[in-house]
Design a protein around this motif. Sequence first.
Motif, PDB file in Angstrom:
ATOM      1  N   CYS A  88      -7.868   2.051   5.989  1.00  0.00           N
ATOM      2  CA  CYS A  88      -7.236   1.356   4.881  1.00  0.00           C
ATOM      3  C   CYS A  88      -7.089  -0.134   5.201  1.00  0.00           C
ATOM      4  CB  CYS A  88      -5.870   1.977   4.613  1.00  0.00           C
ATOM      5  SG  CYS A  88      -5.039   1.227   3.225  1.00  0.00           S
ATOM      6  N   HIS A  90      -4.932  -2.052   4.176  1.00  0.00           N
ATOM      7  CA  HIS A  90      -3.544  -2.484   4.290  1.00  0.00           C
ATOM      8  C   HIS A  90      -3.075  -2.452   5.741  1.00  0.00           C
ATOM      9  CE1 HIS A  90       0.969  -1.613   3.565  1.00  0.00           C
ATOM     10  NE2 HIS A  90       0.755  -2.909   3.597  1.00  0.00           N
ATOM     11  N   ARG A  91      -2.907  -1.276   6.301  1.00  0.00           N
ATOM     12  CA  ARG A  91      -2.371  -1.173   7.653  1.00  0.00           C
ATOM     13  C   ARG A  91      -3.248  -0.339   8.570  1.00  0.00           C
ATOM     14  NH1 ARG A  91       3.021  -1.891   8.337  1.00  0.00           N
ATOM     15  NH2 ARG A  91       2.369  -1.824  10.497  1.00  0.00           N
ATOM     16  N   ALA A  93      -4.535   2.795   8.190  1.00  0.00           N
ATOM     17  CA  ALA A  93      -4.500   4.267   8.207  1.00  0.00           C
ATOM     18  C   ALA A  93      -5.840   4.826   7.728  1.00  0.00           C
ATOM     19  CB  ALA A  93      -3.383   4.767   7.296  1.00  0.00           C
ATOM     20  N   CYS A 108      -4.887   6.030  -0.229  1.00  0.00           N
ATOM     21  CA  CYS A 108      -4.301   6.131   1.108  1.00  0.00           C
ATOM     22  C   CYS A 108      -2.902   6.751   0.988  1.00  0.00           C
ATOM     23  CB  CYS A 108      -4.223   4.734   1.717  1.00  0.00           C
ATOM     24  SG  CYS A 108      -3.422   4.686   3.328  1.00  0.00           S
ATOM     25  N   ALA A 112      -0.295   4.145  -0.726  1.00  0.00           N
ATOM     26  CA  ALA A 112      -1.014   4.423  -1.980  1.00  0.00           C
ATOM     27  C   ALA A 112      -1.954   3.313  -2.440  1.00  0.00           C
ATOM     28  CB  ALA A 112      -0.027   4.794  -3.092  1.00  0.00           C
TER      29      ALA A 112
HETATM   30  S1  FES Z   1      -1.913   1.786   5.255  1.00  0.00           S
HETATM   31 FE1  FES Z   1      -0.647   1.146   3.626  1.00  0.00          FE
HETATM   32  S2  FES Z   1      -1.733   1.808   1.907  1.00  0.00           S
HETATM   33 FE2  FES Z   1      -2.988   2.401   3.514  1.00  0.00          FE
END
Ligand code: FES
Length: 416
Positions: A88, A90-91, A93, A108, A112
């Motif tokens: 992902c 974002h972070r 994952a 995710c 989300a």
């Molecule tokens: S790690 Fe935050 S949305 Fe995927």
Amino acid sequence: MEMKLNDMRDSKRTWEPGLTRVPYWIYRDAGVYRNEQQRIFQGPTWNYLCLEAEIAEPGDYRTTFAGDTPVIVVRDEEGELQAFENRCAHRGALIALKDSGKAEDFTCVYHAWRYDLQGNLKGVAFEQGVNGKGGMPPDFCKEQHGPRKLRTATVGGLVFGSFDEDVPSIEEYLGDTIVEKIERVLSKPVEVLGRFKQTIPNNWKLYMENVKDSYHASLLHVFFTTFNLNRLSQKGGVIISETGAHHVSWSKVDHKPQSNSAYSAEKLRSDKEGYTLADPSMLDGVDEFGDGVTLQILSVFPGFVLAQIQNTLAIRQILPAGIDKTVLNWTYLGFTDDTPELRRMRLKQLNLTGSAGFISMEDGAVGGFVQRGIAGTDEELAILEMGGASIETQDNRTTEASVRGFWNAYRGYMEI
Ligand code: FES
Ligand SMILES: [Fe+2]
């Protein structure tokens, strides 16, 4: 402190040009491992991802790896194959958690963020905030964020992916002969008969060398010779691609009784007379490819194997998972038009291969013997002189030419 020690050690690590010696530090070094991920698995190579048959319909996906990088491979709405990092934006994952499935898009689980089937970031939860508060800054642009994408290509229904924009086409990468030998086996629609994961306690290169090592087969795997299935005196050979990156090892079974003299003379473990199988039906097979070749082990650099052993057809995906840990993903195949008899034969013959296979269980152990044997040595070298120093195709298997080929390709990519 540890970094400093590593750096000091690294500076002493040299490797003379040539392919007949391999320094043991190449299997033990953290810096080498990191470079391999960059230069090989994320470099201008093709990584096997999955079978086309496994993602036949739009929305079908599998999660897989390119080296140690998690990847999603999916068939999009248009029927095109797409592949992107399973990470992902974002972070970090995993975007998809299951081994396989069907999806309209990927969300995710953590916060989300949502991606389409091409891997484009399409939704950021609470992007505008809640009740006018919070949210992403107005200049946050979803188009500028997303997982890295891979190029995809197929040959014989196998899906390969590459992170490199300038990688040669898959046909050019493999060369005509390797393509022809893949298509010799994968010439019609396949069906997955089963799959499993095997974790082995050694560096990935030791397993890849083992696959390419036609010298060991009849020596390490005593089942082969005990029951007269594969001896180096049989007709066979190795085919090696131009740079040595890919190979085919093949043989034809000769059902005539064979002379054991080469084996008895050397007092090998495989010199066993008088053994027979209580149930020989396990070896029942047919010449389904019509050329009498009963064994064709084919490898594609850096980590793919297609093996035909009699009527067993198996794919091995070789994935580094640390300096001394390798994951093998086995996929067993049949054809959709198999008759019930042929399918029964394949399933029975599967006892020969796999992690506990009569002729392959030793391969899961021997890499670990090497990894343990080379503990504590930085300067010693392995010897690869069987059959000379070349990486040429030859009509015998008493040679380490295809293993030298691996190192020729490896040294090229690694510039080492
Ligand atoms: S790690 Fe935050 S949305 Fe995927
Ligand atoms: Fe083997």
